[in-house]
Design an enzyme around this catalytic site. Sequence first.
Site, PDB file in Angstrom:
ATOM      1  N   LYS A  20      36.075 -13.245  16.953  1.00  0.00           N
ATOM      2  CA  LYS A  20      35.313 -13.414  18.198  1.00  0.00           C
ATOM      3  C   LYS A  20      35.891 -14.573  19.001  1.00  0.00           C
ATOM      4  CE  LYS A  20      30.432 -13.841  19.708  1.00  0.00           C
ATOM      5  NZ  LYS A  20      29.048 -14.013  19.216  1.00  0.00           N
ATOM      6  N   SER A  47      25.847 -10.695  21.066  1.00  0.00           N
ATOM      7  CA  SER A  47      26.999 -11.062  21.848  1.00  0.00           C
ATOM      8  C   SER A  47      28.342 -10.721  21.183  1.00  0.00           C
ATOM      9  CB  SER A  47      26.956 -12.553  22.149  1.00  0.00           C
ATOM     10  OG  SER A  47      27.060 -13.313  20.962  1.00  0.00           O
ATOM     11  N   SER A  79      23.298 -12.046  17.199  1.00  0.00           N
ATOM     12  CA  SER A  79      24.573 -11.660  17.810  1.00  0.00           C
ATOM     13  C   SER A  79      25.587 -11.016  16.883  1.00  0.00           C
ATOM     14  CB  SER A  79      25.212 -12.860  18.492  1.00  0.00           C
ATOM     15  OG  SER A  79      24.580 -13.105  19.718  1.00  0.00           O
TER      16      SER A  79
END
Lengths: 476, 486
Positions: free
Chosen positions: B82, B157, B181
């Site tokens: 990420k 996210s 997330s």
Amino acid sequence: MKQYETVIGLEVHVELATKTKIFCGCSTAFGGAPNSHTCPVCTGMPGSLPVLNRQVVEYALAVGLATNCEIHQYCKFDRKNYFYPDNPQNYQISQLYLPICHDGYVEIETPSGNKKIGIHEIHMEEDAGKLIHDEWEDCSLVDYNRSGVPLIEIVSEPDMRSADEVIAYLEKLRLIIQYLGASDCKLQEGSMRADVNLSVREMGTDGLGTRTEMKNLNSFKAIVRAIDGERARQIELLEEGKSVIQETRRWDDNKEYSYAMRSKEDAQDYRYFPDPDLVPVYISDEWIARVKKAQPELRTEKMARYRKEFDIPDYDIDIITGSKHMADLFEATVAICHQPKKVSNWLMVETLRLLKEKGLEPEDISFSPRHLASLIEMTDAKEINSSVAKEVFAVMFENDTDPVRYVEEHGLKSQSNAGELMQILEKIIAQNPQSVADYRSGKKKAIGYLVGQAMKATAGKADPGLVNRMLGELLS
Amino acid sequence: MMQESTLKYTAVELSELIKAGQVKVTEALDDVFAVIEKREGLLHCYVTLEKEKAYQQAEELQRKIDRGALVSPLAGVPFAVKDNLCTEGTPTTCSSKILENFVPTYSAEAVKRLQEAGAVIIGKTNMDEFAMGSTTETSYFGVTRNPYDTERVPGGSSGGSAAAVAAGECFAALGSDTGGSIRQPACFCGVTGMKPTYGTVSRYGLVAYGSSLDQIGPLAKDVRDCAAILEVIASHDPKDSTSIARKDTDFTKALGRDIKGMRIGIPRDFFELSQNGSGLDPEVAAAVRGAAGVLEERGAVVEEFDLSLVEYAIPTYYTIAAAEASSNLERFDGVKYGYRVPGHEELHQMYKKTRSQGFGSEVKRRIMLGSFVLSSGYYDAYYLKALRVKALIKKAFDQAFARFDCILGPVAPTTAPRLGESLSDPIRMYLGDIYTISVNLAGLPAISIPCGQDHNGLPIGVQLIGDCYCEKKLLAAAYQYEKSVN
């Protein structure tokens, strides 16, 4: 005019003597190329995290205990949020809600007896970087070498009533902290900084007047001038029927005037909240006991011991222990040469004279105990005379030169064989009748030539002072 | 002869084949990049791809593996990370304009550990800007699409990470979870995602959103991969004061464990939330209850109970996370790195314009919210009150875990929404986090595993929540479930 009383409280920032910064492993050493003592943590890089340096807690604890404070055994760090480029994260890690120490005091001496000055709290925090304006490029640059250097802020109660009391309090704090080894407390270099909160009120009244906070005070003298100046300014306002505005003012010591930096209205909302990146600090009873036990001898104890151990006047003891550095130097030198009286004399007379002459503080003394001891040993052995000793001391004071080597190299050793020197001088007198005649007829300067000849004949090993004296005697 | 794609293997299986000499690291990369070639243009899982670096790494790793110097269960596996995890020498943008050009000089501790274990990091995945959002639509670099239905969001996210695993654009990925997330995008994309106990994985190098809630964790093809990845990235890191020294991080050991007699609680409150607008989809409810039934068949004892305080989790979370974010994001000011408004500006104008232009609207909304709840006069009423509710929520979980080994519930009230549907109604988007955020507030571990599909063929996930440090119970239950349904 009405009689006014001045009410003063101080916020004192002290840079702690840790080798590394408060939240990272970077060096706290003074100087260094800009941004050479930095890492992702103290430059606020994304993803970096602070880790508390326990030595900072240790020092803060030592100062708190020596100033009779209560300890918050569960204490936390908070973020103080404000935008400024010297502050890389745009928040400073400090303590608001649970400062490590609170409710202490130090005692100062005043003409009307001893007085306790209350300490509201002591908290730990990080220093900011430094902005440098580049006139040439017309831009501002920032150096983060100081960013993250550990500080404690000591906040007093508004207990002081005069500049004298303020100086006495600061001196007392400085000595305590220096003796603890927690900081060198140099005002000029900024390792000790004081902000003065001052208000005035009519004599005999109880309430507090509106206060101002004065910043940028770089010496005790500046503090005294700033207090006198601000007191006068506030009284003048009140006498004119105006009121004092609560504000922060910056003292300009050259102009001997302060000007307003920001008022209460535009005071920032720092949005303090507990720093989630740091865990609370638990200070156990054992930790407190250990710090207490490890507390070094403070000044009062040291003075008492000097009176017992060393045969030197109280006046000397007062001056010598007035600086931890000087006291350390004194003791280390005595340990080598066992001559307390003589060591004290060197410190009291020549050292203080040179410090004053050069505008230095006792903390700036750089010669080593070993060298002062050697100098004393040489004079004791009559290897050099006192005027030579002073000359050598001045050199040693300057750059810690080894006095033995210096005397050797400069041929300053007293000519020990006086008979031999006498013979040489007699020979020179015989060889230079013209100079002798000149001298005797009143041209006293003629002796200089004869001294020069004598130095030449002894290959510079003679003591010129001694030669001068002996020649004078021979020619009279 | 055309070789069969390695993508049918899990990360652990792939690594075993690589170590056995049956598959080359570059072959796995070839397969991954073939999918990327085909699908990335539409899906947009990545912000940065490092193909060349990946092949260089692969060769180096292959040599190590060949001489037996690398035996980790993840050796040679292509990974995605990420984009809020710092990677030395590779841009780390947090999907924000303000960090568009930021290249860290250091790697996050979790990334370092992954690399030391022999993972090949092929790129940085798209996310909601600074991890603020539940759809990956707040990214400055554009949306990521759900591989199951490209008109739908992948969740967020960590949407890029979840979509990349689901599409076969990597074998596994790292994400971060502040309020769900990892778990929610894993659920929307039909993969397995896990958030460990707060403090298990070092946060060093994770660009902070809500520091007291953020945890890094895996998104992977199955439970075993999750356990293996977590085992690698979990560490006690002296660089992170909130990191915890644990001796029980041998998570893969829990996989074979029997779950007979394991007590599983289902919070009744999770299924009765329609009154506040979150509206649990009946298909989701049925699939989740079905998963509970499977565990019951394996010997678990399933019981309903009242967790309480569930409806307070959302306001509490948005107060605390926003407060911390408002401070954490102050460092992005145009002074030291990242975006700065062009031209000469007076300092405060520079700050204002840089931050106004550099941050997207969701980030600005949360910065304003956070600044407000911390401001003088409101601190006690909002921030302190939220901290108190947080403590109460933790207490409610403590009481539940006195009775149960695990709590079972939905991950999200619905399956993946359509693109654009959520951002128009942020409050509704916030309410979608109802099942995940209380876990972060209490610092608990939780895992999201696929448990079926709705009538549109969209994945549904079930969440197992454990007490602090009880990841092994979750992994054992999740693994048993997975084995039963596959």
